[in-house]
Enzyme design. Structure first.
Site, short mmCIF file in Angstrom:
data_model
loop_
_atom_site.label_atom_id
_atom_site.label_comp_id
_atom_site.label_asym_id
_atom_site.label_seq_id
_atom_site.Cartn_x
_atom_site.Cartn_y
_atom_site.Cartn_z
N HIS A 209 -4.64 -15.14 7.09
CA HIS A 209 -5.39 -14.92 7.35
C HIS A 209 -6.61 -13.92 8.71
O HIS A 209 -5.67 -13.39 9.57
CB HIS A 209 -5.68 -16.30 9.21
CG HIS A 209 -7.15 -16.49 9.50
ND1 HIS A 209 -6.92 -17.46 9.54
CD2 HIS A 209 -7.71 -16.01 10.65
CE1 HIS A 209 -8.64 -18.17 10.36
NE2 HIS A 209 -8.48 -16.44 11.06
N LEU B 228 -11.64 -8.15 8.69
CA LEU B 228 -12.02 -7.02 8.34
C LEU B 228 -12.98 -7.03 8.53
O LEU B 228 -12.97 -4.83 9.01
CB LEU B 228 -11.11 -7.00 7.03
CG LEU B 228 -9.76 -6.79 6.40
CD1 LEU B 228 -9.66 -5.97 5.02
CD2 LEU B 228 -8.85 -6.21 7.56
N LYS C 286 -13.65 -21.38 3.51
CA LYS C 286 -13.31 -21.86 4.71
C LYS C 286 -14.80 -22.20 5.23
O LYS C 286 -15.33 -22.38 5.05
CB LYS C 286 -13.49 -20.36 5.34
CG LYS C 286 -13.39 -20.14 7.16
CD LYS C 286 -11.65 -20.52 7.44
CE LYS C 286 -11.43 -20.66 8.76
NZ LYS C 286 -10.85 -19.46 9.49
N ASP D 297 -4.99 -13.71 11.41
CA ASP D 297 -6.20 -13.74 13.24
C ASP D 297 -6.30 -12.75 13.74
O ASP D 297 -7.36 -12.94 15.14
CB ASP D 297 -6.37 -15.27 13.73
CG ASP D 297 -7.56 -15.60 13.86
OD1 ASP D 297 -8.78 -15.14 13.48
OD2 ASP D 297 -8.10 -16.44 15.21
C1 NCD Z 1 -12.47 -14.45 14.73
C2 NCD Z 1 -13.38 -13.65 15.08
O1 NCD Z 1 -14.30 -12.83 15.49
O2 NCD Z 1 -14.30 -13.64 13.51
N1 NCD Z 1 -12.25 -14.57 16.38
C3 NCD Z 1 -10.85 -15.36 17.20
O3 NCD Z 1 -11.48 -15.75 18.38
N2 NCD Z 1 -10.43 -15.49 16.42
C4 NCD Z 1 -13.25 -16.09 14.41
C5 NCD Z 1 -12.56 -16.98 14.44
O4 NCD Z 1 -11.53 -17.06 13.52
O5 NCD Z 1 -12.76 -18.20 15.02
ZN ZN Z 2 -10.33 -15.59 12.26
#
Ligand code: NCD
Ligand code: ZN
Length: 347
Positions: free
Chosen positions: A14, A17, A100, A248
């Site tokens: 996850h 980029l 997603k 993430d």
């Molecule tokens: C992610 C983003 O900035 O795109 N932000 C986050 O806090 N994880 C989006 C997401 O995965 O919820």
């Molecule tokens: Zn994310």
């Protein structure tokens, strides 16, 4: 004391980029240590169709440093207008590895997400047929649900009903943040997996709020109570193959983080593997790190394990990580665990 640990080259299941200047700046940070990553489709506009995913993949490949050993695994952003045939074709060609689901309004760039789940029923049924995983941002968006309860409520009100209505649907609960989510995964069959981020193994909600607000610790789903962090650690270090790494890592410019309405996201691409080595060692589970970061994810996604290796080493001196990564439009702050890390990746 273990001073060095060699594991199969890890993957990130996850990853954000972005695009353009941000992509150019952050991609090398992931490509250095990871063999593959599931690339999140929440661009503006989102990556909805197979054609958009193919074009985005080309932009990522073009931005890769010379000689990088990294493959982007593309995803599609599920909308109420998503065409099941387009999804199936993008999967059949090998381009797309997951779809997603963002509940509309749940997080950064999720406005095109799903409000009425009946409208994505045909897509989900086709995905179950062809074995294409659904990755879920598991938070409800109802205004009357407290932000710290939104993941647990999502499981009961959205996820479990979807899974019951769509037998055989393979689901990855993304970036789980609660004991409730870990327990739900354990109670289900092998069609359900979950990713856990690096930062949710390190911070709880006190880190965000005590002693002054810390915007760089704010992400979604927001970090919960300490008991949940401890439960996530137990899941990650357990060796249970249904739990695997999805960082993430979500870069935002400092100017966008340090604002009156700051963006959600922790940027961990740069130091994730040393941080994980620290966490797993602390929990006496260094022998489980390879499963979590390099083996369990490929098993769920039915892909081979990377042939390349990655070596982590521990030294007396604390590792110096860059505080920020520079982009053409300003810096992105690297996640700081708040304590010294003695692990580093051998180069
Ligand atoms: C992610 C983003 O900035 O795109 N932000 C986050 O806090 N994880 C989006 C997401 O995965 O919820
Ligand atoms: Zn994310």
């Amino acid at each position: 004391m273990t001073q060095s640990l060699t594991i199969a080259r890890p993957d990130d299941w996850h990853l954000h980029l972005r695009d353009g200047a941000m992509l150019a700046a952050v991609l090398p940070e992931t490509a250095r240590d990871f063999g593959r990553a599931i690339i999140m489709p929440n661009l503006v506009p989102p990556v909805v169709t197979g054609a958009q995913a193919a074009a985005y993949r080309e932009r990522i490949l073009a931005a890769l440093p010379e000689g990088a050993d990294f493959a982007p695994l593309m995803t599609l952003y599920l909308t109420e207008d998503t065409d099941p045939d387009d999804v199936a074709a993008a999967h059949a060609s090998g381009l797309v590895k997951a779809v997603k689901l963002y509940p509309a309004g749940a997080t950064t760039n999720s406005a095109s997400g799903v409000s009425n789940f009946e409208n994505v029923r045909a897509v989900l049924e086709r995905m179950a047929e062809i074995g294409l995983p659904l990755c879920t941002h598991g938070e409800v968006t109802d205004h009357d649900i407290d932000i710290f309860d939104r993941e647990a409520v999502f499981i009961d009100r959205v996820l479990d009903p979807i899974r019951r209505a769509t037998p055989g649907l393979r689901v990855v609960m993304e970036h789980i943040t609660t004991a409730n989510a870990a327990d739900y995964v354990r109670s289900q069959d092998a069609n359900l997996g979950a990713t856990i981020t690096t930062h949710h193994l390190i911070i709880n909600r006190n880190h965000i709020l005590v002693g002054g607000i810390k915007p760089h610790y704010y992400c979604l789903p927001v970090a919960k109570r300490e008991e949940h962090r401890v439960a996530l650690r137990a899941a990650a270090t357990s060796g249970d193959a249904r739990f695997f790494l999805g960082t993430d890592s979500a870069p935002h410019l400092d100017g966008d983080k340090l604002a009156p309405c700051g963006c959600a996201g922790c940027f961990t691409a740069t130091n994730t593997m040393p941080l994980l080595a620290h966490v797993f060692e602390e929990d006496g589970a260094l022998d489980k790190l390879e499963g979590f970061a390099s083996l369990n994810g490929p098993a769920f996604y039915r892909l081979p394990v990377n042939a390349a290796k990655l070596t982590l080493q521990k030294s007396e001196a604390a590792t110096q990580f860059p505080e920020k990564i520079d982009t053409e439009n300003g810096p992105v702050t690297v996640f700081d665990p708040g304590y010294p890390i003695h692990w580093s990746v051998a180069r």
